[in-house]
Enzyme design. Sequence first.
Site, PDB file in Angstrom:
ATOM      1  CG  HIS A 291      -5.016  -6.506  -1.802  1.00 19.19           C
ATOM      2  ND1 HIS A 291      -4.722  -5.447  -0.966  1.00 19.19           N
ATOM      3  CD2 HIS A 291      -4.112  -6.447  -2.819  1.00 19.19           C
ATOM      4  CE1 HIS A 291      -3.697  -4.775  -1.464  1.00 19.19           C
ATOM      5  NE2 HIS A 291      -3.296  -5.358  -2.579  1.00 19.19           N
TER       6      HIS A 291
ATOM      7  CG  HIS B 200      -1.166  -7.780  -4.377  1.00 17.81           C
ATOM      8  ND1 HIS B 200      -1.788  -6.771  -5.079  1.00 17.81           N
ATOM      9  CD2 HIS B 200      -1.077  -8.836  -5.229  1.00 17.81           C
ATOM     10  CE1 HIS B 200      -2.054  -7.198  -6.305  1.00 17.81           C
ATOM     11  NE2 HIS B 200      -1.652  -8.439  -6.420  1.00 17.81           N
TER      12      HIS B 200
ATOM     13  CG  ASP C  36       2.294  -4.360  -1.016  1.00 17.26           C
ATOM     14  OD1 ASP C  36       1.501  -5.245  -1.380  1.00 17.26           O
ATOM     15  OD2 ASP C  36       2.292  -3.207  -1.496  1.00 17.26           O
TER      16      ASP C  36
ATOM     17  CG  ASP D 207      -2.874  -1.771  -2.963  1.00 20.97           C
ATOM     18  OD1 ASP D 207      -2.739  -0.946  -2.036  1.00 20.97           O
ATOM     19  OD2 ASP D 207      -1.970  -2.545  -3.328  1.00 20.97           O
TER      20      ASP D 207
ATOM     21  CG  HIS E 144      -0.065   1.637  -1.383  1.00 20.20           C
ATOM     22  ND1 HIS E 144       0.102   1.452  -2.738  1.00 20.20           N
ATOM     23  CD2 HIS E 144       0.101   0.417  -0.829  1.00 20.20           C
ATOM     24  CE1 HIS E 144       0.342   0.167  -2.973  1.00 20.20           C
ATOM     25  NE2 HIS E 144       0.347  -0.480  -1.831  1.00 20.20           N
TER      26      HIS E 144
HETATM   27 ZN   LIG Z   1      -1.991  -4.604  -4.198  1.00 17.48          ZN
END
Ligand SMILES: [Zn+2]
Length: 301
Positions: A60, A62, A64, A210, A268
Amino acid sequence: MKLTILGSHAAALRWQAHPTAQVLELAGRHFLIDCGEATQMQLRRSKVKFSRIKQIFISHLHGDHYYGLIGLISSFELLGRKNALTIYAPKGIKEIITLQLKISEAELSYPLDFVELESEKPERIYEDDKVTVDTIPLHHRIYCNGYLFRAKIGQRRIAIEAAKKAEIDMAYFNKLKQGYDVPNKSGKLIPNASVTLDPHPPKSYAFCSDTMYYPKIVNQLKDLQVLYHESTFLESHKHLCERTMHSTAKEAAQIAKDAKVETLILGHYSGRYKDLEDFRREAQEVFPNVRLARDRKEFSF
Ligand SMILES: [Zn+2]
């Protein structure tokens, strides 16, 4: 199958705490999965050859999970890469990377292709003669996929002693591996099963980036060999999971248990925790075989 963890932490890059990135070696392929900041440094430290990476899978958008991408793409160019590179990622990635390259007037020395994803349902996005890759749609603040990597079932294995005893010429070994009965030196037909063994069970790995606790994915993960599932928080911070749409170690373990996988790898981790062993302890209350991802740790399966 070998998994090299390049980064195992959430959010900002910190001293000795790199954001998500992994290299999966499966049936001779090297897949880069997510590409947090400084992934290229971690690749170098882990001695992964850049040229072996031909596919990158981004879960995805994001930061990080992909802020290392443009740096890596640029370094490939500086190193004179010729091999094509394909990036599998949510829709938007092509616009982001193309704009960065355009404004800097960069011309790449190699073909760069994008496969943009937007389906809410699992789909097969990669297949060759040895491996398949499917998406695992997850439940996060923005559109997010996990990825399911499976090796295809291999050839039968020669039982060398039995084959010698049956006096089969080595020229027939390829036929044996393909499952055929073959003649021996005196012309007698030898049944395949008497001189071969079943193929090794195919290796499988799921990367669940995530996500909130999302039992809908269990069906896709049934009986897998290895599951990586994020565990950003411990149960003591469960209230944060709803706001940030992440999972606890216990929730990750529940997914592993329900899917009956062999091994669960956690990662994570939020930066607020000092002792990562707490993640293992919490998960093991639900599912016994828990491993902890740590930066530059290698797992062989
Ligand atoms: Zn994320």
